[in-house]
Scaffold this motif. Structure first.
Motif, PDB file in Angstrom:
ATOM      1  N   ALA A   1       0.830  -1.214   0.000  1.00 25.70           N
ATOM      2  CA  ALA A   1       0.000   0.000   0.000  1.00 25.70           C
ATOM      3  C   ALA A   1       0.864   1.263   0.000  1.00 25.70           C
ATOM      4  N   ALA A   2       2.034   1.156   0.631  1.00 20.20           N
ATOM      5  CA  ALA A   2       2.896   2.336   0.756  1.00 20.20           C
ATOM      6  C   ALA A   2       3.858   2.486  -0.420  1.00 20.20           C
ATOM      7  N   GLU A   3       3.796   1.552  -1.375  1.00 21.83           N
ATOM      8  CA  GLU A   3       4.761   1.537  -2.484  1.00 21.83           C
ATOM      9  C   GLU A   3       4.198   2.292  -3.691  1.00 21.83           C
ATOM     10  N   PRO A   4       4.690   3.485  -3.960  1.00 22.27           N
ATOM     11  CA  PRO A   4       4.112   4.280  -5.054  1.00 22.27           C
ATOM     12  C   PRO A   4       4.500   3.775  -6.443  1.00 22.27           C
ATOM     13  N   ARG A   5       5.470   2.838  -6.530  1.00 15.46           N
ATOM     14  CA  ARG A   5       5.961   2.434  -7.854  1.00 15.46           C
ATOM     15  C   ARG A   5       5.145   1.314  -8.486  1.00 15.46           C
ATOM     16  N   VAL A   6       4.109   0.820  -7.764  1.00 17.55           N
ATOM     17  CA  VAL A   6       3.295  -0.265  -8.335  1.00 17.55           C
ATOM     18  C   VAL A   6       1.809   0.074  -8.256  1.00 17.55           C
ATOM     19  N   SER A   7       1.022  -0.574  -9.117  1.00 21.02           N
ATOM     20  CA  SER A   7      -0.438  -0.588  -8.979  1.00 21.02           C
ATOM     21  C   SER A   7      -0.788  -1.999  -8.530  1.00 21.02           C
ATOM     22  N   ALA A   8      -1.604  -2.127  -7.492  1.00 18.69           N
ATOM     23  CA  ALA A   8      -1.800  -3.462  -6.916  1.00 18.69           C
ATOM     24  C   ALA A   8      -3.209  -3.653  -6.373  1.00 18.69           C
ATOM     25  N   THR A   9      -3.579  -4.922  -6.261  1.00 21.59           N
ATOM     26  CA  THR A   9      -4.782  -5.295  -5.526  1.00 21.59           C
ATOM     27  C   THR A   9      -4.557  -6.672  -4.912  1.00 21.59           C
ATOM     28  N   ALA A  10      -5.522  -7.119  -4.102  1.00 20.79           N
ATOM     29  CA  ALA A  10      -5.478  -8.480  -3.559  1.00 20.79           C
ATOM     30  C   ALA A  10      -6.867  -9.073  -3.705  1.00 20.79           C
ATOM     31  N   ILE A  11      -6.905 -10.364  -4.016  1.00 15.98           N
ATOM     32  CA  ILE A  11      -8.162 -11.058  -4.300  1.00 15.98           C
ATOM     33  C   ILE A  11      -8.309 -12.224  -3.328  1.00 15.98           C
TER      34      ILE A  11
END
Ligand SMILES: C[S@@+](CC[C@H](N)C(=O)[O-])C[C@H]1O[C@@H](n2cnc3c(N)ncnc32)[C@H](O)[C@@H]1O
Length: 221
Positions: free
Chosen positions: A191-201
């Protein structure tokens, strides 16, 4: 809804969409026979990883956590000619079973099983990077460290998948075991990493109630 229902649905899906595969069945049988723990991804999850690697057009794959090479086979089968997969495994016995399984699958020429602690091997992989797809599935408390290394070994557009993030709801239980706490730390880092776009399923199925995180690298480290 119960684990029984989830398993029945998984069996139904597997029966229809994943034809019997003697190579993968033999890999799981060899794992059982050698007394390895039954903690590989499921067949449906393995195929999901395979499809993801194909969608990504992956030519270089890194896997952290080999076990008997079941997920490795699924991933390596997605590689084009000349593609390469490096998989990191701490336990020499697991690595030995994986190597035999990969040989039976005809994949030894494109898969490199490296034996030792992943955290020691990761710094040596710069020359093999960038990886197009990285699958993290080893000792859960180290997941955040593996994720940070994965970022260093990525390019713009690399995909990072992390297995077992939900842990039957342990993700939201601060008193859960160290594996679940490892995943809380990891999801906070994600969540704190600005270099990625992420989600969790979240997922249910033959492996119970769990889930995975997926990130695409926008800016490599
Ligand atoms: C969940 S299993 C991997 C399952 C495999 N990805 C599959 O789905 O077929 C986790 C593996 O990580 C390995 N492992 C544990 N700690 C490790 C470490 N520090 N470095 C590398 N591998 C480690 C374990 O020995 C085990 O074989």
């Amino acid at each position: 809804m119960t684990t029984e229902t989830w398993t029945a649905v998984d069996d139904y899906i597997t029966g229809l969409l994943l034809p019997t595969d003697p190579i993968l069945d033999a890999a799981q049988e060899a794992s059982r026979a050698a007394g390895l723990p039954p903690i590989s991804v499921s067949a449906a999850q393995g195929k999901f990883l395979h499809l993801l690697a194909r969608i990504q057009g992956a030519r270089r794959i890194l896997e952290i956590g080999t076990l008997a090479g079941y997920s490795t086979i699924w991933l390596a089968r997605a590689l084009p000619a000349g593609g390469r997969l490096i998989t990191l495994e701490f336990d020499p016995k697991h690595a030995g079973v994986a190597q035999a399984n990969l040989a039976r699958a005809g994949l030894s020429h494109m898969v490199d099983v490296r034996v030792g602690r992943a955290i020691d091997a990761l710094p040596s992989l710069a020359g093999d990077a960038p990886f197009d797809l990285i699958f993290i599935d080893a000792d859960k408390p180290s997941t955040t460290d593996y994720f940070k290394w994965s970022l260093k070994l990525s390019r713009k557009g690399s995909v990072i998948v992390v297995d077992n993030v939900v842990r039957a709801g342990g993700l939201v239980d601060p008193s859960a075991d160290e594996d679940a706490r490892g995943m809380r730390t990891f999801v906070a880092a994600l969540a704190a990493e600005p270099r990625v776009s992420a989600t969790a399923i979240q997922t249910v199925g033959i492996k119970g109630y769990d889930g995975f995180a997926i990130a695409v690298v926008d800016t490599p480290a």
